[in-house]
Write a protein that holds these residues in place. Structure first.
Motif, PDB file in Angstrom:
ATOM      1  N   UNK A 175      43.385  39.278  29.747  1.00 43.18           N
ATOM      2  CA  UNK A 175      43.015  40.163  28.682  1.00 43.18           C
ATOM      3  C   UNK A 175      43.088  39.273  27.206  1.00 43.18           C
ATOM      4  N   UNK A 176      44.086  38.695  27.353  1.00 44.05           N
ATOM      5  CA  UNK A 176      44.590  38.057  25.954  1.00 44.05           C
ATOM      6  C   UNK A 176      43.643  37.051  25.745  1.00 44.05           C
ATOM      7  N   UNK A 177      43.345  36.225  26.900  1.00 44.41           N
ATOM      8  CA  UNK A 177      42.291  35.177  26.796  1.00 44.41           C
ATOM      9  C   UNK A 177      40.898  35.671  26.486  1.00 44.41           C
ATOM     10  N   UNK A 178      40.294  36.926  26.888  1.00 42.92           N
ATOM     11  CA  UNK A 178      39.214  37.430  26.493  1.00 42.92           C
ATOM     12  C   UNK A 178      39.100  37.934  25.214  1.00 42.92           C
ATOM     13  N   UNK A 179      40.207  38.358  24.596  1.00 42.03           N
ATOM     14  CA  UNK A 179      40.414  38.675  23.215  1.00 42.03           C
ATOM     15  C   UNK A 179      40.052  37.724  22.381  1.00 42.03           C
ATOM     16  N   UNK A 180      40.903  36.596  22.595  1.00 38.96           N
ATOM     17  CA  UNK A 180      40.522  35.367  21.849  1.00 38.96           C
ATOM     18  C   UNK A 180      39.326  35.085  21.782  1.00 38.96           C
ATOM     19  N   UNK A 181      38.576  35.178  23.108  1.00 33.62           N
ATOM     20  CA  UNK A 181      37.148  34.696  23.068  1.00 33.62           C
ATOM     21  C   UNK A 181      36.200  35.880  22.511  1.00 33.62           C
ATOM     22  N   UNK A 182      36.704  37.126  21.993  1.00 30.85           N
ATOM     23  CA  UNK A 182      35.837  37.946  21.314  1.00 30.85           C
ATOM     24  C   UNK A 182      35.157  39.005  22.196  1.00 30.85           C
ATOM     25  N   UNK A 183      35.799  39.073  23.676  1.00 32.53           N
ATOM     26  CA  UNK A 183      35.120  39.955  24.450  1.00 32.53           C
ATOM     27  C   UNK A 183      35.246  41.342  24.032  1.00 32.53           C
ATOM     28  N   UNK A 184      34.348  42.464  24.308  1.00 31.31           N
ATOM     29  CA  UNK A 184      34.164  43.808  24.056  1.00 31.31           C
ATOM     30  C   UNK A 184      34.948  44.463  25.091  1.00 31.31           C
ATOM     31  N   UNK A 185      35.417  45.667  24.923  1.00 32.49           N
ATOM     32  CA  UNK A 185      36.254  46.330  25.905  1.00 32.49           C
ATOM     33  C   UNK A 185      35.244  46.526  27.198  1.00 32.49           C
ATOM     34  N   UNK A 186      34.182  46.839  27.162  1.00 32.90           N
ATOM     35  CA  UNK A 186      33.180  47.042  28.329  1.00 32.90           C
ATOM     36  C   UNK A 186      33.248  45.543  28.962  1.00 32.90           C
ATOM     37  N   UNK A 187      33.011  44.553  28.267  1.00 32.25           N
ATOM     38  CA  UNK A 187      32.781  43.417  29.043  1.00 32.25           C
ATOM     39  C   UNK A 187      34.253  42.976  29.576  1.00 32.25           C
ATOM     40  N   UNK A 188      35.311  43.432  29.120  1.00 34.62           N
ATOM     41  CA  UNK A 188      36.386  43.132  29.716  1.00 34.62           C
ATOM     42  C   UNK A 188      36.652  43.917  31.165  1.00 34.62           C
ATOM     43  N   UNK A 205      34.341  45.066  32.919  1.00 39.70           N
ATOM     44  CA  UNK A 205      33.206  44.738  34.317  1.00 39.70           C
ATOM     45  C   UNK A 205      33.698  43.141  34.554  1.00 39.70           C
ATOM     46  N   UNK A 206      34.327  42.040  33.605  1.00 37.46           N
ATOM     47  CA  UNK A 206      34.481  40.928  34.151  1.00 37.46           C
ATOM     48  C   UNK A 206      35.841  40.624  34.354  1.00 37.46           C
ATOM     49  N   UNK A 207      36.942  41.525  34.107  1.00 40.31           N
ATOM     50  CA  UNK A 207      38.338  41.161  34.322  1.00 40.31           C
ATOM     51  C   UNK A 207      38.671  42.512  35.275  1.00 40.31           C
ATOM     52  N   UNK A 208      38.729  43.758  34.767  1.00 40.28           N
ATOM     53  CA  UNK A 208      39.260  44.875  35.405  1.00 40.28           C
ATOM     54  C   UNK A 208      38.736  44.917  36.873  1.00 40.28           C
ATOM     55  N   UNK A 209      37.561  45.137  36.927  1.00 42.18           N
ATOM     56  CA  UNK A 209      36.763  45.686  38.027  1.00 42.18           C
ATOM     57  C   UNK A 209      36.954  44.265  39.445  1.00 42.18           C
ATOM     58  N   UNK A 210      36.733  43.237  38.872  1.00 39.86           N
ATOM     59  CA  UNK A 210      36.965  42.233  39.951  1.00 39.86           C
ATOM     60  C   UNK A 210      38.506  42.018  40.441  1.00 39.86           C
ATOM     61  N   UNK A 211      39.420  42.229  39.442  1.00 38.90           N
ATOM     62  CA  UNK A 211      40.685  42.192  39.788  1.00 38.90           C
ATOM     63  C   UNK A 211      41.254  43.287  40.820  1.00 38.90           C
ATOM     64  N   UNK A 212      40.712  44.350  40.570  1.00 38.52           N
ATOM     65  CA  UNK A 212      41.036  45.523  41.452  1.00 38.52           C
ATOM     66  C   UNK A 212      40.068  45.838  42.552  1.00 38.52           C
TER      67      UNK A 212
END
Lengths: 312, 437
Positions: A204-217, A219-226
């Motif tokens: 999430x920290x890396x995504x924040x640095x890249x400027x990802x939105x909450x929705x992007x995070x 679908x791209x991090x939370x859902x695949x990880x769980x």
């Protein structure tokens, strides 16, 4: 020479005692698993095998079973219109409850994952419906709340709105019963919560640095990880929804117009009201096959959407 | 060593836990387990009766196991299968054929004339409902009838004429007029069970029995079913019956007694078995209301065929595998024949008219019989339908397939389509039942 013989005797004695110790431990192990072993033999394996045998019999519990081949299965698909009705109702019920429940439990788990004050209290409160949800008492309360002159309609009337026939409309009632099922989201919510806690914060920290939105995070991090936990919850909740019985039975008894006559109710009625135990066993095996088929499909498609941490 | 002993003890404890716990009689006391349904008031009366009996019969203990009506038959059958059935069993009379088709579970009371006096019953009534294959499988506790319960006060207020017995056409005409003038009121409210009863009884006006016991054929025609369903549709379309979804959503435990319309005297009449009549009267909010019993409506032109069904409200049987058959019979004889037991049987516990000579006389002398029940039974005798045969009581045919017909019409399907579909479903099920016979 004598020294050598003495040594070999000691070795043999040691080996024997080790073997004895290992045998003792095996025996001890068997005793420990005995309750489970007896349980699975008498309470699961025996009923499972006997129900398969009875599914090919004309059997009313009280008289001896009579072998009839595939007659129960053929009657089910050719003569019994209620079988088809109950199957359709159940598929609809699963289609309503499964996604709704998963979505609700995931959203609440995400909420519970936030560092809020008194979060432990909220987690406990949100789990309470799961402790109560399947009970007969709650089903009866549901009937009072959604009845024609129940709480919800009284509130609507006090606001100047017309009553809604929540429990006597063939189109609405299944949703109201499904709502009771969805309300029991606690167990899957806890599993999702545990999974969410395991998602590494670095992502999430890396995504924040890249400027990802909450929705992007999401679908791209939370859902695949769980995703592996989602798979688990889908399978478990699907099985549960297919087997749901108490709420439709108590709240509407299958009505109106059989719109809530779920498959498990059909099995129950055939077995214990019509005394067609062989037929009910056959219906149970058909349900088993249907659940098995759906589980296989879900597992089959899982390789496209489930990610495990050891995967490249 | 200690661990081994502990393991063994745990394993033994678990095995013991798996063994069903057998009831152990205490010091020579005979315990009779008895089941019934009916609710808390009935329970209290029964418990009081047990106490009275135990006081005069030392060594006998009656252990009451009140049940819910829903699923009662299933629990009874499970008891027979597992060998844990009650000693004295309350039975819903129409379910006797279904139970007896599974086996010989009940004591033949004809074998115990010295213990059970069956001469005090109306013999036709007793044999009609409790005798199968020459065996007296049980006895009725009371006699009930299915009639029209009318709120005469509301009828007067809304100008509904009660001077003549109703045909269904007369109900239609009066209902249309009533609802047109007072849209907040209906002449009749039916839930799904009563709608089924209406359809079934209307068909019975055409034929004695819905299905033939010997041939397993349908005795009524698809046209007669269509006519009946068209009438149902007409009644809902024109405001004669309260809409089914409104009525059904207000019911509790399958009873229509607590509908808002009835409580507020905006519903004039209901179809009801004796057991529910006092409840209907009780639930009307206005205490001074006059409630009357009228004949079950008939189809015009078929008046001579009868329209009223009479049957025991409840029956009682004795488990053939009971360890104390004679003691159970003695208790039953006391329960149904003694004037002492009348005090406990009256009211909700009875659910219909008294059935034995001593209790009828005692109740009449002491004014403890419900006027509604007595009136219902006497009026019904005048237009009694023949006893329903076993196949026409089959739950799969009546409570599942035929029951859906009226509902399907209310929810928008065309009567002719529903009649054709239901008729075919009945034919299929009858063919299946015939094969299994």
């Amino acid at each position: 020479m004598r020294e050598g013989r003495k040594r070999s005797v000691i070795t043999v004695i040691r080996k024997v005692s080790i073997r004895r110790g290992s045998e003792d431990r095996q025996w001890l192990g068997l005793v420990f698993i005995l309750p489970w072993l007896l349980g699975i033999l008498f309470l699961q394996a025996y009923p499972l095998i006997s129900s398969l045998l009875y599914s090919f019999c004309d059997y009313s519990i009280l008289a001896s079973p009579k072998f009839v081949g595939f007659k129960n299965f053929s009657n089910m698909f050719t003569l019994d219109s209620l079988f088809q009705t109950s199957l359709k109702v159940t598929l609809k019920y699963v289609a309503i409850t499964l996604p709704s429940r998963l979505i609700v439990s995931l959203l609440l788990a995400m909420l519970m994952n936030r560092p809020l004050k008194g979060i432990g209290f909220f987690r406990a409160v949100y789990y309470i419906p799961s402790l109560l949800g399947g009970s007969v008492a709650i089903s009866i309360i549901w009937r009072f709340v959604f009845g024609g002159n129940g709480t919800i309609n009284n509130i609507l009337n006090s606001m100047g709105l017309a009553s809604v026939q929540w429990l006597s409309s063939p189109t609405i009632t299944i949703w109201i019963i499904g709502l009771l099922n969805i309300w029991q989201f606690g167990a899957s919510m806890l599993i999702f919560l545990a999974a969410l806690k395991n998602v590494p914060k670095d992502y999430y920290e890396a995504a924040d640095i890249e400027g990802a939105t909450g929705i992007r995070k999401f679908f791209s991090i939370t859902l695949p990880q769980i995703s592996s936990v989602i798979l688990f919850n889908i399978v478990m909740e699907m099985i549960r929804s297919f087997q749901d019985f108490s709420a439709p039975f108590i709240i509407t008894s299958g009505g109106p117009m059989n719109s809530t006559y779920v498959y498990s109710m059909k099995i129950y009625k055939d077995a214990f009201a019509n005394f067609k135990m062989g037929y009910a066993c056959a219906e149970s095996w058909v349900l088993f096959l249907i659940i098995g088929l759906f589980t296989l499909i879900i597992f089959g498609t899982s390789r496209f959407w489930v990610f495990y941490s050891d995967q490249q | 060593m200690k661990r081994k002993v502990l393991c063994l003890l745990l394993a033994v404890a678990m095995l013991i836990g798996l063994i069903p716990i057998a009831a152990v009689a205490e010091g020579g006391t005979i315990t009779l387990r008895m089941s019934w349904w009916g609710g808390e008031t009935v329970n209290q009366r029964y418990y009081a009766a047990f106490e009275a009996y135990e006081a005069s019969h030392p060594g006998i203990v009656i252990e009451g196991e009140p049940q819910d009506m829903d699923g009662y038959l299933e629990r009874m059958m499970s008891g027979f299968v597992s060998g844990t059935a009650w000693d004295i069993i309350t039975v819903d009379a129409p379910t006797y054929p279904q139970i007896l088709a599974q086996g010989d579970f009940f004591v033949d009371l004809n074998d115990y004339p010295e213990l059970f006096d069956s001469t005090t019953f109306n013999q036709d009534f007793l044999k009609n409902f409790c005798e199968y294959d020459g065996k007296l499988q049980g006895f009725p506790i009371s006699a009930g009838a299915c009639m029209l319960v009318v709120n005469a006060t509301a009828a007067g207020k809304y100008g509904v004429d009660l001077s003549e017995e109703f045909t269904w056409d007369m109900i239609y005409d009066a209902g249309v007029k009533l609802n047109a003038e007072y849209p907040e009121a209906y002449i009749m409210t039916l839930n799904a069970d009563e709608l089924n009863m209406m359809v079934r009884q209307s068909l019975k006006c055409y034929v004695d029995q819905l299905f033939d016991q010997e041939t397993y054929e349908i005795n009524f025609t698809v046209e007669q079913l269509t006519t009946t369903l068209e009438f149902v549709k007409k009644c809902y379309d024109d405001g004669v019956f309260e809409p089914l979804d409104e009525a059904a959503s207000q019911t509790m435990d399958g009873n229509i007694i607590n509908t808002k319309l009835w409580m507020e005297s905006r519903d004039i009449m209901q179809l009801c078995w004796s057991g529910g009549m006092e409840y209907l009267r009780y639930f009307i909010e206005d205490d001074d209301v006059n409630v009357q019993i009228m004949q079950f409506p008939i189809v015009a032109g078929y008046e001579e065929n009868g329209s009223c069904e009479i049957r025991p409200d409840k029956c009682m049987s004795i488990n053939k595998n009971s360890e104390h058959i004679e003691e159970a019979i003695e208790f039953c004889n006391w329960f149904i024949n003694s004037t002492e037991a009348v005090d406990y049987l009256q009211g909700d516990s009875l659910g219909g008219a008294f059935v034995t000579t001593a209790t009828i006389e005692y109740a009449a002398e002491n004014g403890i019989s419900s006027d509604l029940w007595s009136q219902a039974y006497e009026e019904a005798l005048g237009r009694q339908l023949p006893r329903t045969n076993d196949i026409s009581n089959n739950t799969e045919l009546i409570d599942v397939i035929l029951r859906s017909a009226g509902e399907r019409v209310f929810y928008g399907q065309q009567p002719a389509d529903v009649a054709a579909a239901v008729y075919q479903e009945l034919l299929n099920k009858l063919a299946e039942l015939k094969m299994d016979r």
